[in-house]
Design a protein around this motif. Structure first.
Motif, short mmCIF file in Angstrom:
data_model
loop_
_atom_site.label_atom_id
_atom_site.label_comp_id
_atom_site.label_asym_id
_atom_site.label_seq_id
_atom_site.Cartn_x
_atom_site.Cartn_y
_atom_site.Cartn_z
N MET A 1 0.94 -1.07 -0.27
CA MET A 1 -0.22 -0.28 0.19
C MET A 1 0.99 1.24 -0.32
SD MET A 1 -2.64 1.44 2.95
CE MET A 1 -1.30 1.84 3.82
N ASP A 2 0.77 2.74 -1.10
CA ASP A 2 1.27 3.35 -1.48
C ASP A 2 0.39 4.39 0.03
OD1 ASP A 2 1.98 5.87 -1.66
OD2 ASP A 2 2.06 6.53 -3.36
N PHE A 4 1.13 7.62 0.87
CA PHE A 4 0.53 8.54 0.44
C PHE A 4 -0.10 9.05 -0.45
CE2 PHE A 4 4.77 9.07 3.26
CZ PHE A 4 4.76 9.44 4.24
N SER A 5 -0.79 7.96 -0.71
CA SER A 5 -1.56 7.58 -2.11
C SER A 5 -3.01 7.78 -1.74
CB SER A 5 -1.43 6.75 -2.91
OG SER A 5 -1.95 5.25 -2.25
N LEU A 6 -2.99 7.38 -0.01
CA LEU A 6 -4.74 7.95 0.65
C LEU A 6 -5.31 8.72 0.42
CD1 LEU A 6 -3.43 5.07 3.68
CD2 LEU A 6 -4.50 4.84 1.61
N PRO A 7 -6.63 8.50 1.23
CA PRO A 7 -7.19 10.00 0.85
C PRO A 7 -6.90 10.95 2.02
CG PRO A 7 -8.54 8.61 0.03
CD PRO A 7 -7.39 7.74 0.74
N ARG A 8 -6.41 12.56 1.86
CA ARG A 8 -6.57 13.71 3.04
C ARG A 8 -7.78 14.44 3.82
NH1 ARG A 8 -0.99 16.17 -0.17
NH2 ARG A 8 0.04 14.52 -0.50
N ASN A 33 -5.38 9.65 5.62
CA ASN A 33 -5.08 10.69 5.86
C ASN A 33 -5.25 11.48 6.65
OD1 ASN A 33 -2.58 8.23 5.68
ND2 ASN A 33 -2.01 9.54 3.80
N ARG A 69 -3.25 19.66 -1.00
CA ARG A 69 -4.19 19.12 -1.26
C ARG A 69 -5.03 17.77 -0.44
NH1 ARG A 69 0.27 18.65 -5.34
NH2 ARG A 69 -0.27 17.09 -5.29
N GLN A 71 -9.09 16.25 0.22
CA GLN A 71 -9.81 15.31 -0.51
C GLN A 71 -11.35 16.33 0.44
OE1 GLN A 71 -7.56 13.19 -0.70
NE2 GLN A 71 -7.03 14.61 -2.43
#
Length: 246
Positions: A1-2, A4-8, A33, A69, A71
């Motif tokens: 799992m990446d 830092f690709s998760l929604p913020r 995150n 950025r 979400q």
């Protein structure tokens, strides 16, 4: 799992609140995150003036995320939004969303959204607030079209020391144990600063059908839906709320 690709998700929190970030992280699990910014401290002023100040500085506080950025963002302070009333609160969140460029929701509007989705029309409030603020909370929900069946005050100590940040699980359960609630009334634990996960988990085990809401639970539920996050890794209370039929 990446990672830092998760929604913020951004969360705006009162400076002394020790509860919101841990509960958001536990509730949302590994799907989102969570990033927090805090309202400024307001030494030497009363509670109501402090809450009014939070509303005044909220656009600038949100701007403290800078160019990150996000979400979505949640304002994890219910009491300041009671001052606005349901319509004013909704308009304020719409303005904040337009200015920020992403959805911004108050915990109070998140609760109303969860009530609408679950078909909740009746509440029993479990409140750690001082009586005047509890009354304001009750008026907010009633003006939003909900019926408040009952109010359970939960002081931090004795009968007259009210501080959401000091309320324990034992204090909550002591006020609710052996108390009966009408069919169809949802329990709403108000305030983002009162730690509720342990108490609400116990109640969920005892009553599988009753809707249980807290300011942080409803906000996490709204956030997960808004950023299209899965709930497989979410806290059982969030999965329970997500799957309960309306």
């Amino acid at each position: 799992m990446d990672l830092f690709s998760l929604p913020r998700l951004g969360v705006v929190v009162p400076p002394e609140n020790p509860t919101a970030e841990p509960e958001f992280n536990y509730l949302l699990g590994a799907a989102v995150n969570v990033y927090a910014t805090r309202f400024p401290t307001t030494p030497g002023i009363g509670l109501r003036e402090m809450l009014e100040t939070y509303n005044d500085v909220l656009p600038d506080t949100l701007a403290g995320f800078g160019g990150m950025r996000l979400q979505a963002a949640v304002v994890a302070c219910s009491a300041s939004h009671y001052l606005l009333g349901p319509d004013g609160d909704r308009a304020f969140c719409d303005d904040l969303s337009s200015g920020a460029g992403f959805p911004v929701q108050s915990s109070t509007q998140a609760i109303l959204a969860a009530c609408e989705a679950r078909g909740v029309t009746r509440l029993t409030l479990v409140s750690p607030y001082q009586p005047w603020l509890t009354t304001m909370s009750r008026e907010f929900w009633e003006r939003a079209g909900l019926t408040v069946d009952d109010v359970v005050l939960v002081p931090a100590a004795g009968d007259d020391h009210f501080d959401p940040y000091e309320v324990t699980t034992e204090a909550i359960m002591g006020r609710l144990r052996n108390r009966s609630f009408g069919d169809g009334t949802a329990l709403l634990f108000t305030g983002t600063g009162m730690g509720t996960l342990a108490a609400v988990s116990q109640l969920a085990n005892d009553d599988e059908d009753r809707t249980l809401l807290t300011s942080n639970l409803a906000s996490a539920w709204w956030a997960a839906r808004t950023v299209h996050a899965g709930t497989d890794s979410a806290h059982p209370l969030l999965r329970r709320l997500d799957r309960q039929p309306a």
